[in-house]
Design an enzyme around this catalytic site. Structure first.
Site, PDB file in Angstrom:
ATOM      1  N   PHE A 151       0.974  -0.971   0.048  1.00  0.00           N
ATOM      2  CA  PHE A 151      -0.041   0.100   0.026  1.00  0.00           C
ATOM      3  C   PHE A 151       0.991   1.205  -0.140  1.00  0.00           C
ATOM      4  O   PHE A 151       1.720   1.254   0.917  1.00  0.00           O
ATOM      5  CB  PHE A 151      -0.876  -0.041   1.198  1.00  0.00           C
ATOM      6  CG  PHE A 151      -1.954   1.255   0.949  1.00  0.00           C
ATOM      7  CD1 PHE A 151      -2.952   1.283   0.297  1.00  0.00           C
ATOM      8  CD2 PHE A 151      -1.474   2.628   1.542  1.00  0.00           C
ATOM      9  CE1 PHE A 151      -3.968   2.233   0.403  1.00  0.00           C
ATOM     10  CE2 PHE A 151      -2.285   3.687   1.395  1.00  0.00           C
ATOM     11  CZ  PHE A 151      -3.594   3.462   0.568  1.00  0.00           C
ATOM     12  N   ASP A 236       9.088   3.109   2.379  1.00  0.00           N
ATOM     13  CA  ASP A 236       7.886   3.848   2.578  1.00  0.00           C
ATOM     14  C   ASP A 236       7.696   3.592   4.026  1.00  0.00           C
ATOM     15  O   ASP A 236       7.102   2.535   4.459  1.00  0.00           O
ATOM     16  CB  ASP A 236       7.018   3.309   1.599  1.00  0.00           C
ATOM     17  CG  ASP A 236       5.723   4.406   1.898  1.00  0.00           C
ATOM     18  OD1 ASP A 236       5.736   4.968   2.663  1.00  0.00           O
ATOM     19  OD2 ASP A 236       4.427   4.214   1.132  1.00  0.00           O
ATOM     20  N   LYS A 265       2.019  10.947   7.393  1.00  0.00           N
ATOM     21  CA  LYS A 265       1.145  10.638   8.435  1.00  0.00           C
ATOM     22  C   LYS A 265       1.427  11.390   9.570  1.00  0.00           C
ATOM     23  O   LYS A 265       1.209  12.516   9.718  1.00  0.00           O
ATOM     24  CB  LYS A 265       1.052   9.145   8.554  1.00  0.00           C
ATOM     25  CG  LYS A 265       0.131   8.541   7.411  1.00  0.00           C
ATOM     26  CD  LYS A 265      -0.538   7.177   7.619  1.00  0.00           C
ATOM     27  CE  LYS A 265      -1.519   6.906   6.727  1.00  0.00           C
ATOM     28  NZ  LYS A 265      -1.004   5.940   5.675  1.00  0.00           N
TER      29      LYS A 265
HETATM   30  C1  PLP Z   1      -1.255   5.954   4.140  1.00  0.00           C
HETATM   31  C2  PLP Z   1       0.071   5.460   3.470  1.00  0.00           C
HETATM   32  C3  PLP Z   1       0.308   6.070   2.274  1.00  0.00           C
HETATM   33  C4  PLP Z   1      -0.561   7.149   1.528  1.00  0.00           C
HETATM   34  O1  PLP Z   1      -0.701   8.416   2.456  1.00  0.00           O
HETATM   35  P1  PLP Z   1      -1.931   9.337   2.108  1.00  0.00           P
HETATM   36  O2  PLP Z   1      -1.562  10.535   3.077  1.00  0.00           O
HETATM   37  O3  PLP Z   1      -2.861   8.741   2.602  1.00  0.00           O
HETATM   38  O4  PLP Z   1      -1.716   9.839   0.630  1.00  0.00           O
HETATM   39  C5  PLP Z   1       1.522   5.639   1.368  1.00  0.00           C
HETATM   40  N1  PLP Z   1       2.510   4.564   1.826  1.00  0.00           N
HETATM   41  C6  PLP Z   1       2.023   3.974   3.168  1.00  0.00           C
HETATM   42  C7  PLP Z   1       2.607   2.923   3.623  1.00  0.00           C
HETATM   43  C8  PLP Z   1       0.784   4.457   3.807  1.00  0.00           C
HETATM   44  O5  PLP Z   1       0.403   3.761   5.007  1.00  0.00           O
END
Ligand code: PLP
Length: 410
Positions: A151, A236, A265
């Site tokens: 994700f 990420d 986040k």
């Molecule tokens: C939430 C998330 C994203 C995307 O972040 P948004 O602020 O919702 O665009 C990307 N990578 C990971 C691992 C995430 O948990």
């Protein structure tokens, strides 16, 4: 009497707000039927005055809890000075934010953005340009290796390499240049590397997939393969980073450094969207004026809040809380395996729990938890993600775990 939705009513109820959402907002979420009006620390209060423990923390955007006083103070202070300049001009928060974030994460250059998806998009662009201009991959042919069940966000390019049909179907045509391998299988990843490979993009722990921790040694093997073939490792850390697992970066547990990190986040302190790409100077340095940008990226308000987040992380307090409370959480959840749970995974104050066959669905369990004053959300049919704010007390944590035990008990 108040005026609400054009009608004279008594105090508006949760149902009336839900009706408004249903009528006027797109149905791209399926929220629990709770309408939050206020929050502090690890608790939220709904419009009808009921209080709940927040066991989701905005998918880790609220690692420091709701309205942490230091973060609110930093935001309020900056609101009284300047909030937006655009990047057409310098301002007095940008360089400080980037330096402080780089020092915290052991990186050399920072690209501030807003949402997590934008940070990932930016990292993809940087890796492609680095491959074409530095590694010597023929223009327009760079490949990026990703993992199944990843994700990384919701843009068209990012869903192009999602393996979740719900996230992907109907949104093509898709962006080419991505190769998918099984998460946790370093040999498969090594086999997928070609002379055109620019980067490997991985989550140190797969959050949305159900808090999947890779096998021991996976990232060390991935790092070695990247080094051998001159491939960038992009971690990420948008959900896993910033203290959730007990360290600033979840990859620190593996004793591995990435070339590029994406952060988001919790970087916005639960106040506003703040994301960043942070990494090696010779990699992020490929971007030249005009090639990439964002109207709001690196704005003074975002930088001031981001700096306050870095200050909190520099105390080490939240990493320590995640470690200690996380040990307690995992000890207690593991006791539920065979008593309603079939598996518990995770690291720090973060767990993916699978409800045993015969038990409630993830959705039904979330609703039953809500009725007991705990807000949690399923990530898959039978999986709940447990990620309370790191400011939660041990008593509050135990209260939430007790509720989980009751709800999943066969
Ligand atoms: C939430 C998330 C994203 C995307 O972040 P948004 O602020 O919702 O665009 C990307 N990578 C990971 C691992 C995430 O948990």
């Amino acid at each position: 009497m108040t005026t609400f939705a054009g009608r004279e009513t008594a105090a508006p109820t949760a149902a009336s707000f839900i009706e408004l959402d249903e009528q006027w907002s797109t149905h791209n979420y399926h929220p629990l039927p709770v309408v939050i009006a206020e929050a502090a620390g690890a608790s939220v209060t709904d419009v009808e005055g009921r209080t709940y423990l927040d066991f989701l923390s905005g998918y880790s955007a609220l690692n420091f809890g709701h309205r942490h006083p230091d973060l609110v103070a930093a935001a309020v202070e900056q609101l009284g000075r300047v909030t937006l300049t655009s990047r057409a001009f310098h301002h007095d928060q940008l360089g400080l934010f980037c330096r402080e974030l780089a020092e915290l994460t052991g990186t050399e250059l920072v690209l501030p953005m807003n949402s997590g998806a934008e940070a990932v998009e930016s990292a993809v662009k940087i890796a492609r340009k680095w491959a074409h201009r530095v590694k010597g991959v023929p223009d327009g042919t760079a490949e990026i290796i990703v993992a199944g069940s990843n994700f990384h966000g919701r843009t068209t390019t990012i869903v192009s390499f999602s393996t979740d049909e719900t996230a992907r179907a109907d949104f093509g045509p898709f962006t080419p240049g991505f190769v998918t391998v099984k998460y946790g299988d370093a040999a498969a990843l090594r086999d997928a590397i070609t002379p055109r490979t620019a980067a490997v993009l991985l989550e140190p722990v797969q959050g949305e997939a159900g808090v999947i921790v890779p096998p021991e040694g996976y990232f060390a093997d991935v790092r070695a393969a990247c080094d051998e073939h001159r491939v960038l490792l992009i971690a990420d850390e948008i959900q896993s980073g910033l203290a959730r697992t007990g360290t600033v970066l979840a990859l620190d547990h593996e004793g591995v450094r990435a070339d590029v990190y994406t952060l988001g986040k919790a970087l916005g302190g639960g106040i506003l969207p703040v994301s960043a790409v942070a990494g090696r100077r010779d990699v992020l340095g490929v971007l030249k004026p005009g090639e990439h940008g964002s109207t709001f990226g690196g704005n003074p308000l975002a930088c001031a809040v981001g700096r306050a987040v870095v200050r909190l992380l520099n105390t080490g307090e939240f990493q320590q809380r995640a470690t200690e409370l996380g040990t307690h959480l995992h000890t207690r959840l593991n006791e539920l395996v065979g008593r309603g749970l079939s598996e518990v995974r995770g690291r720090g104050l973060w767990a993916g729990i699978d409800i045993a066959p015969g038990g409630p669905s993830g959705r039904a369990a979330s609703e039953a938890l809500m009725a007991r004053g705990v807000l949690c959300k399923e990530t898959h049919e039978r999986t709940l993600r447990v990620a309370p704010p790191l400011v939660i007390t041990r008593e509050e944590l135990d209260r939430g775990i007790d509720a989980i035990a009751e709800v999943v008990r066969p």
